[in-house]
Design a protein around this motif. Sequence first.
Motif, short mmCIF file in Angstrom:
data_model
loop_
_atom_site.label_atom_id
_atom_site.label_comp_id
_atom_site.label_asym_id
_atom_site.label_seq_id
_atom_site.Cartn_x
_atom_site.Cartn_y
_atom_site.Cartn_z
N ASP A 204 37.56 21.24 46.75
CA ASP A 204 37.88 20.24 45.72
C ASP A 204 39.12 20.66 44.93
OD1 ASP A 204 35.69 18.73 46.47
OD2 ASP A 204 34.35 19.74 45.04
N VAL A 205 39.19 21.96 44.63
CA VAL A 205 40.37 22.46 43.91
C VAL A 205 41.62 22.28 44.78
CG1 VAL A 205 41.47 24.54 42.96
CG2 VAL A 205 39.05 24.09 42.49
N ALA A 206 41.52 22.66 46.05
CA ALA A 206 42.68 22.53 46.95
C ALA A 206 43.13 21.07 47.03
CB ALA A 206 42.32 23.06 48.34
N HIS A 207 42.15 20.17 47.17
CA HIS A 207 42.46 18.75 47.30
C HIS A 207 43.13 18.23 46.02
CE1 HIS A 207 41.91 14.55 48.46
NE2 HIS A 207 41.47 14.34 47.24
N ASN A 208 42.51 18.53 44.87
CA ASN A 208 43.04 17.97 43.62
C ASN A 208 44.38 18.57 43.23
OD1 ASN A 208 41.23 15.96 43.06
ND2 ASN A 208 39.75 17.37 42.14
N GLU A 209 44.59 19.83 43.53
CA GLU A 209 45.90 20.42 43.20
C GLU A 209 46.99 19.83 44.08
OE1 GLU A 209 46.66 24.21 42.02
OE2 GLU A 209 44.62 24.62 41.38
N HIS A 210 46.64 19.54 45.31
CA HIS A 210 47.62 18.91 46.20
C HIS A 210 47.93 17.50 45.70
CE1 HIS A 210 48.67 17.56 50.58
NE2 HIS A 210 49.72 17.64 49.81
N ARG B 146 46.24 25.28 48.48
CA ARG B 146 45.09 25.90 49.14
C ARG B 146 44.99 27.39 48.79
NH1 ARG B 146 41.57 23.98 52.58
NH2 ARG B 146 40.43 25.61 53.67
N ALA B 147 46.13 28.05 48.73
CA ALA B 147 46.12 29.48 48.35
C ALA B 147 45.60 29.63 46.92
CB ALA B 147 47.53 30.07 48.48
N CYS B 148 46.03 28.76 46.01
CA CYS B 148 45.57 28.81 44.61
C CYS B 148 44.08 28.54 44.50
CB CYS B 148 46.32 27.78 43.77
SG CYS B 148 48.04 28.17 43.46
N ALA B 149 43.52 27.80 45.46
CA ALA B 149 42.10 27.40 45.42
C ALA B 149 41.19 28.46 46.03
CB ALA B 149 41.93 26.08 46.15
N THR B 150 41.76 29.59 46.44
CA THR B 150 40.95 30.70 46.98
C THR B 150 40.01 31.22 45.90
OG1 THR B 150 42.82 31.29 48.39
CG2 THR B 150 41.11 32.97 48.09
N LEU B 151 38.74 31.40 46.28
CA LEU B 151 37.74 31.86 45.30
C LEU B 151 37.66 33.38 45.27
CD1 LEU B 151 34.97 29.22 46.01
CD2 LEU B 151 36.32 29.46 43.91
N VAL B 152 37.75 33.93 44.07
CA VAL B 152 37.61 35.38 43.87
C VAL B 152 36.66 35.61 42.69
CG1 VAL B 152 39.88 36.01 44.79
CG2 VAL B 152 39.66 35.39 42.37
N ASP B 153 36.42 36.85 42.36
CA ASP B 153 35.71 37.21 41.13
C ASP B 153 36.44 38.43 40.57
OD1 ASP B 153 34.85 39.40 42.69
OD2 ASP B 153 33.12 38.27 43.40
N ALA B 154 36.02 38.90 39.41
CA ALA B 154 36.75 40.00 38.76
C ALA B 154 36.77 41.25 39.65
CB ALA B 154 36.14 40.31 37.39
N ARG B 155 35.66 41.53 40.32
CA ARG B 155 35.61 42.72 41.20
C ARG B 155 36.65 42.62 42.31
NH1 ARG B 155 29.82 44.87 42.15
NH2 ARG B 155 30.86 45.87 43.88
N THR B 156 36.70 41.45 42.93
CA THR B 156 37.62 41.25 44.04
C THR B 156 39.07 41.37 43.58
OG1 THR B 156 35.99 39.79 45.03
CG2 THR B 156 38.23 39.63 45.89
N LEU B 157 39.36 40.77 42.43
CA LEU B 157 40.74 40.85 41.91
C LEU B 157 41.13 42.29 41.63
CD1 LEU B 157 41.52 38.10 39.25
CD2 LEU B 157 42.58 38.44 41.49
N ALA B 158 40.16 43.08 41.15
CA ALA B 158 40.45 44.49 40.88
C ALA B 158 40.84 45.21 42.16
CB ALA B 158 39.24 45.16 40.23
#
Length: 309
Positions: A155-161, A193-205
């Motif tokens: 949904d994020v990928a679609h709406n950002e596009h 689509r890249a911006c819509a990739t799901l992460v969490d704080a652990r993953t970003l670290a």
Amino acid sequence: MTPAPDPRRYDLDALRESLRDARGGEVDDSIPELARADPDLCAIALALPDGSVLHSAEADVAFSIQSAVKPFLFALALLDTGGEALDRVGIEPTGESFDAITLESGTGRPPNPMVNAGALLTASLVDGGGPDERSTRIARGLAAFAGRELDVDEDVAHNEHLLGDRNHALAHLMRAEDTLTVSADDAVAVYARACATLVDARTLAVMGATLALGGVNPCTGARVLPERVARDVVSVMATCGVYDGSGRWMRAVGIPAKSSVSGALVLSAAGRLGAGVVSPPLDDQGTSVRGRLASEALSNDLGLHSFAV
Ligand code: GLN
């Protein structure tokens, strides 16, 4: 010199608690999914060279990575073009907001890879015969930084596009300048689509640590990037990662970082650690209000400022 304090002894939940009452800032409302973010979400994680990940509560809550993906898109573009990406995008700070409709004067290149124009371009330089292949390559690359497969919020990928009018405008402007060589719509689709990739704080670290530690993911042990490419990416995070707030950030926090509209921050303290922080309310420069406070505290308490002696 006193030795740097040990992050293993740092109480990230106490830091989180101390920030929970901090108010101020606005949750981004550019798309409905971001507008619905929980303004009270606050999580902090640190990834260390030995592969351990320390974290506060809520460090597994997923959110879209948004602009915190930009250093990784730059890294993948450098990798896939054998460094030629450095001729296609500038590396100077703009002093303007992330989606300003401006290109580098005289060259028509995007000013740097940390603003939207630059990330639209770096995403277009990643290997792949078309937008789907490029998105697949980006997903594979991001998974190597993260040490795990990452989902995309469709949904994020679609709406950002659909709703990213300024990104479409930037892509068309770069087409007119001959600096973007794929179609404007394809460029926006792959970037969204890249911006819509799901992460969490652990993953970003972990992702931040992979850049901070010379391109080797401390959790998987895999070399994701040559050391020199990691150094180039972290250098540009230091000068451009917090947009028109980069100077103040570097003075106060002193750790190369990238901010994003989801309230995420990825930090890369060279040779020391990676950090992921998230809290959705943003200041005027689009930086998480609590994320900034958390980063200042981490920098001071763990001796992470690049220029502190
Ligand atoms: N996807 C967002 C956009 O292009 C990312 C911007 C940001 O996080 N600052 O508008």
